[in-house]
Design a protein around this motif. Structure first.
Motif, short mmCIF file in Angstrom:
data_model
loop_
_atom_site.label_atom_id
_atom_site.label_comp_id
_atom_site.label_asym_id
_atom_site.label_seq_id
_atom_site.Cartn_x
_atom_site.Cartn_y
_atom_site.Cartn_z
N PHE A 242 -10.50 -4.64 3.65
CA PHE A 242 -10.84 -5.09 2.12
C PHE A 242 -12.22 -4.70 1.59
CE2 PHE A 242 -7.91 -8.80 3.41
CZ PHE A 242 -6.93 -8.44 2.43
N VAL A 243 -12.23 -4.17 0.53
CA VAL A 243 -13.55 -3.56 -0.01
C VAL A 243 -13.43 -3.79 -1.44
CG1 VAL A 243 -13.65 -1.61 1.91
CG2 VAL A 243 -12.31 -1.25 -0.35
N LYS A 244 -14.70 -3.65 -2.01
CA LYS A 244 -14.89 -3.86 -3.70
C LYS A 244 -14.55 -5.42 -4.08
CE LYS A 244 -14.30 0.99 -4.56
NZ LYS A 244 -13.72 1.84 -5.27
N THR A 245 -14.76 -6.37 -2.96
CA THR A 245 -14.14 -7.79 -3.31
C THR A 245 -15.09 -8.24 -4.48
OG1 THR A 245 -15.47 -8.61 -1.70
CG2 THR A 245 -13.11 -7.89 -1.15
N GLN B 63 -7.24 2.22 -2.32
CA GLN B 63 -6.48 2.00 -3.26
C GLN B 63 -6.78 0.60 -3.90
OE1 GLN B 63 -2.29 2.63 -2.39
NE2 GLN B 63 -2.59 4.43 -1.16
N THR B 64 -6.73 0.43 -5.17
CA THR B 64 -7.25 -0.60 -5.83
C THR B 64 -5.85 -1.15 -6.59
OG1 THR B 64 -9.39 0.26 -6.22
CG2 THR B 64 -8.67 -1.55 -7.66
N PHE B 65 -5.93 -2.42 -6.36
CA PHE B 65 -4.82 -3.33 -6.92
C PHE B 65 -5.25 -4.30 -7.99
CE2 PHE B 65 -3.53 -2.12 -2.97
CZ PHE B 65 -2.10 -1.87 -2.81
N ASN B 66 -4.87 -4.10 -9.22
CA ASN B 66 -5.39 -4.90 -10.41
C ASN B 66 -4.59 -6.38 -10.05
OD1 ASN B 66 -7.19 -2.91 -11.54
ND2 ASN B 66 -5.18 -1.84 -12.49
N THR C 258 -10.10 -9.05 -9.87
CA THR C 258 -9.74 -8.01 -10.40
C THR C 258 -10.12 -6.58 -9.54
OG1 THR C 258 -11.80 -8.18 -11.98
CG2 THR C 258 -9.98 -8.97 -12.93
N THR C 259 -11.13 -6.90 -8.77
CA THR C 259 -11.68 -5.49 -8.17
C THR C 259 -11.42 -5.32 -6.50
OG1 THR C 259 -13.75 -6.64 -7.69
CG2 THR C 259 -13.71 -5.65 -9.87
N SER C 260 -10.41 -6.15 -5.97
CA SER C 260 -10.30 -5.97 -4.50
C SER C 260 -9.51 -4.79 -4.46
CB SER C 260 -9.74 -7.47 -4.13
OG SER C 260 -9.34 -7.22 -2.87
N SER C 261 -9.93 -4.07 -3.22
CA SER C 261 -9.26 -2.86 -2.88
C SER C 261 -9.05 -2.91 -1.33
CB SER C 261 -10.06 -1.66 -3.38
OG SER C 261 -10.30 -1.50 -4.53
N LEU C 262 -8.14 -1.93 -1.07
CA LEU C 262 -7.89 -1.94 0.55
C LEU C 262 -8.16 -0.58 0.92
CD1 LEU C 262 -4.28 -3.57 0.78
CD2 LEU C 262 -6.27 -4.25 1.78
N PHE D 266 0.84 -1.14 0.06
CA PHE D 266 0.08 0.09 -0.23
C PHE D 266 0.86 1.32 0.13
CE2 PHE D 266 -2.66 3.30 1.66
CZ PHE D 266 -4.07 2.78 1.13
N ASP D 267 0.40 2.30 -0.82
CA ASP D 267 1.08 3.72 -0.68
C ASP D 267 0.74 4.36 0.22
OD1 ASP D 267 2.41 5.67 -1.24
OD2 ASP D 267 2.02 6.11 -3.26
#
Length: 244
Positions: free
Chosen positions: A197-200, A147-150, A171-175, A138-139
């Motif tokens: 964890f959001v947008k799982t 922040q979303t990681f592809n 493809t959509t999991s974000s922190l 995470f930045d």
């Protein structure tokens, strides 16, 4: 005179608890024993033994190595379900490629190579130490926020990690980062990063968790909402060896 080891070793125990389930009147439904070695070149190796005691008993053995940037180097995962072998898979990682070979009850022999990038978030193996290490990429310079990681890589998209172990991609999991908080658990009081964890893409219930700010990104506490009502707490933390 012979010199001693230069790496440090820490270990701990995380209890898995469940609320509102009559099958677990004492709330205890699992445990994770882990041991991490941190080497002079800043490689870290996590060894985790996980037991889940619910309707389909599961044992997960994990060995995962990462470099100084928490980019995965090599990983091994073995599942024992209902006291029988269910699958084991070995993974090897470079900056551009992930390779895996294994054998599972679901698919038999599995083997493949996949393209990855150095910017990948990490590799999810479903032990809680793996969840916390995903936060290392995470930045933090951007402060609280999402922040979303592809191309999030996992051994399984099952919420218990009870399939495979294979190679899965979401493809959509974000922190979501909420900042630094002080957290007290049976193992002690720790300064922690608060994440969720959001947008799982696998419909995982809301999952908040806290990891240490000391650079090891150790799992301290977690809460998973309904319908699971899971909670996790670090019960023991042991410094087995200081750096030489």
């Amino acid at each position: 005179m012979a010199k001693g080891p230069k790496h440090r070793v820490i270990s701990g125990r995380i209890d898995y608890m469940m609320d509102g389930n009559p099958d677990f009147p004492d709330r205890q439904w699992g445990v994770e024993h882990w041991r991490m070695s941190h080497h002079p070149n800043d490689d870290r190796v996590m060894r985790a033994y996980c037991e889940l005691h619910d309707h389909e008993p599961l044992i997960r053995d994990v060995i995962a190595g990462v470099d100084k940037d928490f980019h995965p180097l090599d990983t091994y995962v073995r599942l024992t379900k209902n006291d029988e072998f269910y699958g084991s898979t070995w993974y090897n990682w470079s900056d551009t490629e992930g390779e895996y070979q294994g054998k599972t009850v679901e698919k038999g022999r599995i083997s493949d190579k996949v393209a990855v990038t150095r910017a990948m978030r990490g590799f999810g193996t479903h032990n809680l130490g793996s969840d916390s290490w995903l936060c290392a990429r995470f930045d933090y310079s951007k402060g609280p926020g999402i922040q979303t990681f592809n191309n999030n890589l996992l051994t399984s998209i099952d919420h218990r990690g009870a399939t495979g172990p294979d190679f899965a991609l979401t493809t959509t999991s974000s922190l979501k980062y909420s900042g630094i908080e002080t957290v007290t658990v049976p193992a002690g009081t720790f300064e922690c990063h608060h994440f969720a964890f959001v947008k799982t893409s696998n419909d995982h219930p809301p999952y908040d968790f806290w990891v240490t700010t000391d650079g090891d990104f150790l799992f301290i506490k977690g809460i998973v909402a309904e319908p699971y009502n899971w909670s996790f707490e670090l019960m023991e933390l042991n410094v087995e060896r200081e750096a030489g």
